[in-house]
Design a protein around this motif. Structure first.
Motif, PDB file in Angstrom:
ATOM      1  N   LYS A  75       0.861  -1.178   0.000  1.00 11.99           N
ATOM      2  CA  LYS A  75       0.000   0.000   0.000  1.00 11.99           C
ATOM      3  C   LYS A  75       0.892   1.221   0.000  1.00 11.99           C
ATOM      4  CE  LYS A  75      -3.908   2.216   2.355  1.00 11.99           C
ATOM      5  NZ  LYS A  75      -4.882   2.125   3.475  1.00 11.99           N
ATOM      6  N   ARG A  76       0.830   1.979  -1.073  1.00 13.02           N
ATOM      7  CA  ARG A  76       1.658   3.164  -1.161  1.00 13.02           C
ATOM      8  C   ARG A  76       0.941   4.356  -0.547  1.00 13.02           C
ATOM      9  NH1 ARG A  76       5.908   3.599  -4.342  1.00 13.02           N
ATOM     10  NH2 ARG A  76       5.317   5.703  -4.987  1.00 13.02           N
ATOM     11  N   PRO A  77       1.719   5.246   0.117  1.00 15.47           N
ATOM     12  CA  PRO A  77       3.188   5.208   0.155  1.00 15.47           C
ATOM     13  C   PRO A  77       3.725   4.459   1.380  1.00 15.47           C
ATOM     14  CG  PRO A  77       2.411   7.288   1.041  1.00 15.47           C
ATOM     15  CD  PRO A  77       1.184   6.517   0.630  1.00 15.47           C
ATOM     16  N   GLY A  78       4.727   3.641   1.138  1.00 17.61           N
ATOM     17  CA  GLY A  78       5.580   3.162   2.209  1.00 17.61           C
ATOM     18  C   GLY A  78       5.221   1.900   2.941  1.00 17.61           C
ATOM     19  N   LYS A  79       4.060   1.304   2.673  1.00 18.58           N
ATOM     20  CA  LYS A  79       3.637   0.163   3.474  1.00 18.58           C
ATOM     21  C   LYS A  79       3.759  -1.130   2.668  1.00 18.58           C
ATOM     22  CE  LYS A  79       0.331   2.772   6.298  1.00 18.58           C
ATOM     23  NZ  LYS A  79       0.554   4.099   5.668  1.00 18.58           N
ATOM     24  N   ILE A  80       4.281  -2.174   3.327  1.00 23.39           N
ATOM     25  CA  ILE A  80       4.402  -3.488   2.685  1.00 23.39           C
ATOM     26  C   ILE A  80       4.413  -4.562   3.757  1.00 23.39           C
ATOM     27  CG2 ILE A  80       6.932  -3.763   2.671  1.00 23.39           C
ATOM     28  CD1 ILE A  80       6.599  -4.558  -0.360  1.00 23.39           C
ATOM     29  N   ARG A  81       3.936  -5.744   3.405  1.00 29.67           N
ATOM     30  CA  ARG A  81       3.919  -6.879   4.340  1.00 29.67           C
ATOM     31  C   ARG A  81       4.279  -8.141   3.573  1.00 29.67           C
ATOM     32  NH1 ARG A  81       0.950  -8.110   9.267  1.00 29.67           N
ATOM     33  NH2 ARG A  81       0.637 -10.363   9.480  1.00 29.67           N
ATOM     34  N   PHE A  82       5.253  -8.882   4.081  1.00 28.12           N
ATOM     35  CA  PHE A  82       5.639 -10.186   3.537  1.00 28.12           C
ATOM     36  C   PHE A  82       5.321 -11.237   4.587  1.00 28.12           C
ATOM     37  CE2 PHE A  82       8.311  -7.220   1.240  1.00 28.12           C
ATOM     38  CZ  PHE A  82       8.271  -7.694  -0.060  1.00 28.12           C
ATOM     39  N   GLU A  83       4.349 -12.088   4.270  1.00 23.62           N
ATOM     40  CA  GLU A  83       3.950 -13.156   5.188  1.00 23.62           C
ATOM     41  C   GLU A  83       4.249 -14.487   4.514  1.00 23.62           C
ATOM     42  OE1 GLU A  83       0.129 -14.463   7.929  1.00 23.62           O
ATOM     43  OE2 GLU A  83       0.235 -12.472   7.014  1.00 23.62           O
ATOM     44  N   TYR A  84       5.061 -15.303   5.166  1.00 20.48           N
ATOM     45  CA  TYR A  84       5.511 -16.562   4.579  1.00 20.48           C
ATOM     46  C   TYR A  84       4.499 -17.666   4.783  1.00 20.48           C
ATOM     47  CZ  TYR A  84      10.035 -14.279   4.179  1.00 20.48           C
ATOM     48  OH  TYR A  84      11.045 -13.415   3.851  1.00 20.48           O
ATOM     49  N   SER A  85       4.473 -18.595   3.819  1.00 23.22           N
ATOM     50  CA  SER A  85       3.609 -19.767   3.925  1.00 23.22           C
ATOM     51  C   SER A  85       4.254 -20.810   4.814  1.00 23.22           C
ATOM     52  CB  SER A  85       3.362 -20.357   2.528  1.00 23.22           C
ATOM     53  OG  SER A  85       2.790 -19.407   1.662  1.00 23.22           O
ATOM     54  N   GLY A  86       3.448 -21.790   5.226  1.00 17.10           N
ATOM     55  CA  GLY A  86       3.990 -22.889   6.005  1.00 17.10           C
ATOM     56  C   GLY A  86       4.320 -22.484   7.422  1.00 17.10           C
ATOM     57  N   ASP A  87       5.372 -23.104   7.958  1.00 14.96           N
ATOM     58  CA  ASP A  87       5.706 -22.911   9.374  1.00 14.96           C
ATOM     59  C   ASP A  87       6.903 -21.984   9.558  1.00 14.96           C
ATOM     60  OD1 ASP A  87       7.608 -24.543   8.308  1.00 14.96           O
ATOM     61  OD2 ASP A  87       7.566 -26.047   9.913  1.00 14.96           O
ATOM     62  N   VAL A  88       7.114 -21.056   8.632  1.00 16.76           N
ATOM     63  CA  VAL A  88       8.220 -20.105   8.752  1.00 16.76           C
ATOM     64  C   VAL A  88       7.772 -18.962   9.663  1.00 16.76           C
ATOM     65  CG1 VAL A  88       9.779 -18.549   7.537  1.00 16.76           C
ATOM     66  CG2 VAL A  88       9.078 -20.704   6.464  1.00 16.76           C
ATOM     67  N   PRO A  89       8.336 -18.839  10.874  1.00 12.43           N
ATOM     68  CA  PRO A  89       7.861 -17.859  11.853  1.00 12.43           C
ATOM     69  C   PRO A  89       8.527 -16.492  11.705  1.00 12.43           C
ATOM     70  CG  PRO A  89       9.517 -19.232  12.875  1.00 12.43           C
ATOM     71  CD  PRO A  89       9.394 -19.715  11.439  1.00 12.43           C
ATOM     72  N   VAL A  90       8.675 -16.030  10.467  1.00  9.85           N
ATOM     73  CA  VAL A  90       9.312 -14.748  10.195  1.00  9.85           C
ATOM     74  C   VAL A  90       8.310 -13.861   9.472  1.00  9.85           C
ATOM     75  CG1 VAL A  90      11.177 -13.573   8.953  1.00  9.85           C
ATOM     76  CG2 VAL A  90      11.618 -15.753  10.089  1.00  9.85           C
ATOM     77  N   LEU A  91       8.233 -12.605   9.887  1.00  8.60           N
ATOM     78  CA  LEU A  91       7.341 -11.630   9.278  1.00  8.60           C
ATOM     79  C   LEU A  91       8.134 -10.368   8.981  1.00  8.60           C
ATOM     80  CD1 LEU A  91       4.353 -10.834   8.588  1.00  8.60           C
ATOM     81  CD2 LEU A  91       4.233  -9.894  10.914  1.00  8.60           C
ATOM     82  N   ILE A  92       7.909  -9.782   7.803  1.00  5.19           N
ATOM     83  CA  ILE A  92       8.567  -8.531   7.415  1.00  5.19           C
ATOM     84  C   ILE A  92       7.480  -7.518   7.080  1.00  5.19           C
ATOM     85  CG2 ILE A  92      10.128  -7.410   5.785  1.00  5.19           C
ATOM     86  CD1 ILE A  92      11.504 -10.139   5.440  1.00  5.19           C
ATOM     87  N   VAL A  93       7.514  -6.370   7.750  1.00  2.00           N
ATOM     88  CA  VAL A  93       6.459  -5.363   7.612  1.00  2.00           C
ATOM     89  C   VAL A  93       7.074  -3.975   7.593  1.00  2.00           C
ATOM     90  CG1 VAL A  93       4.371  -4.375   8.624  1.00  2.00           C
ATOM     91  CG2 VAL A  93       4.805  -6.817   8.862  1.00  2.00           C
ATOM     92  N   SER A  94       6.566  -3.122   6.713  1.00  2.62           N
ATOM     93  CA  SER A  94       6.865  -1.694   6.762  1.00  2.62           C
ATOM     94  C   SER A  94       5.579  -0.948   7.075  1.00  2.62           C
ATOM     95  CB  SER A  94       7.437  -1.187   5.442  1.00  2.62           C
ATOM     96  OG  SER A  94       7.506   0.232   5.460  1.00  2.62           O
ATOM     97  N   ASP A  95       5.629  -0.055   8.067  1.00  2.00           N
ATOM     98  CA  ASP A  95       4.456   0.712   8.460  1.00  2.00           C
ATOM     99  C   ASP A  95       4.412   2.084   7.793  1.00  2.00           C
ATOM    100  OD1 ASP A  95       6.466   2.096   9.725  1.00  2.00           O
ATOM    101  OD2 ASP A  95       5.719   1.769  11.765  1.00  2.00           O
ATOM    102  N   GLY A  96       5.313   2.322   6.857  1.00  2.00           N
ATOM    103  CA  GLY A  96       5.371   3.600   6.175  1.00  2.00           C
ATOM    104  C   GLY A  96       6.619   4.386   6.495  1.00  2.00           C
ATOM    105  N   SER A  97       7.260   4.053   7.600  1.00  2.60           N
ATOM    106  CA  SER A  97       8.502   4.742   7.966  1.00  2.60           C
ATOM    107  C   SER A  97       9.609   3.771   8.346  1.00  2.60           C
ATOM    108  CB  SER A  97       8.259   5.713   9.126  1.00  2.60           C
ATOM    109  OG  SER A  97       7.803   5.015  10.276  1.00  2.60           O
ATOM    110  N   ARG A  98       9.226   2.626   8.925  1.00  2.00           N
ATOM    111  CA  ARG A  98      10.220   1.659   9.382  1.00  2.00           C
ATOM    112  C   ARG A  98       9.938   0.288   8.795  1.00  2.00           C
ATOM    113  NH1 ARG A  98       9.590   1.835  15.680  1.00  2.00           N
ATOM    114  NH2 ARG A  98       7.453   1.492  14.970  1.00  2.00           N
ATOM    115  N   LEU A  99      11.015  -0.400   8.439  1.00  2.63           N
ATOM    116  CA  LEU A  99      10.927  -1.779   7.979  1.00  2.63           C
ATOM    117  C   LEU A  99      11.338  -2.681   9.134  1.00  2.63           C
ATOM    118  CD1 LEU A  99      10.375  -3.416   5.342  1.00  2.63           C
ATOM    119  CD2 LEU A  99      12.837  -3.426   4.993  1.00  2.63           C
ATOM    120  N   THR A 100      10.455  -3.602   9.512  1.00  2.98           N
ATOM    121  CA  THR A 100      10.679  -4.442  10.687  1.00  2.98           C
ATOM    122  C   THR A 100      10.677  -5.905  10.291  1.00  2.98           C
ATOM    123  OG1 THR A 100       9.571  -2.832  12.119  1.00  2.98           O
ATOM    124  CG2 THR A 100       9.832  -5.056  12.987  1.00  2.98           C
TER     125      THR A 100
END
Length: 218
Positions: free
Chosen positions: A76-101
């Protein structure tokens, strides 16, 4: 002794490298000089990128050893993104518009970057100037556009190569197919997008997340 699950180890390594595109070799072979390509392709790609309001896609992520992970991306522009993995990978990557976590829920670890300091800044930063720092790269297909983005004053931000494919139904007539990212430590990460959809309603809550549990001191 390191007993980390190989899949989670791959996800963490890729997450730290911060995401790039699995470009087929045929698309990156320098058989067509960039100078011979249409002079306005860079402008067309920038226009297409800025025309994206919201986007969802499936992604395939390929690590250094050829390991593959899949998942869903929401943009979602500007600045927001979310990567959610399939399966049992317990890692999440998210940008809230200012920070990438990046969050690793299995080991309760969190890493945070300002989006402008990451390779993905060229894609996410609201005031990012791809026209200023972008270079049209050679491809061997007239319908594929490759743009390499690097800020020469800040090599620590890494390099992002965006890949677009001609698609009349996509915003601006060019579809974001993925990207290749190289961070300051020369870690390459690869992402290939599929099933792209545009223009749907996406709540800002999509880019919220459950924080990791703080470590307790003994």
């Amino acid at each position: 002794m390191n007993t980390m699950n190989p899949i989670r180890k791959t996800a963490r390594a890729i997450g730290v490298g911060l995401l790039a595109l699995a470009v087929p070799a045929a698309l990156v072979a320098p058989t067509v000089p960039a100078a011979a390509a249409s002079g306005n392709k860079l402008d067309q790609a920038v226009t297409a990128l800025r025309a994206i309001n919201t986007m969802t896609a499936s992604f395939t992520q390929i690590g250094r050893g050829g390991q593959q992970l899949t998942g869903k991306m929401v943009l979602k522009r500007p600045g927001k993104i979310r990567f959610e993995y399939s399966g049992d990978v317990p890692v999440l990557i998210v940008s809230d518009g200012s920070r990438l976590t990046m969050l690793d829920y299995e080991v309760n670890q969190k890493q945070v970057w300002p989006i402008k300091n990451s390779p993905l800044g060229a894609l996410l930063q609201p005031d990012g100037d791809i026209n200023k720092y972008g270079t049209l790269m050679p491809t061997n297909h007239a319908d594929v556009t490759s743009i390499r983005v690097k800020d020469p004053k800040h090599p620590e931000y890494g390099v992002l190569t965006l890949i677009f494919e001609k698609n009349a139904s996509a915003p601006g007539g060019m579809e974001l197919a993925g990207w290749v990212s190289v961070d300051a430590q020369n870690k390459v990460t690869k992402i290939l997008l599929d099933n792209q959809r545009y223009g749907m309603s996406v709540s800002n809550g999509t880019f919220m997340f459950k924080d990791v549990k703080p470590r307790t001191r003994r």
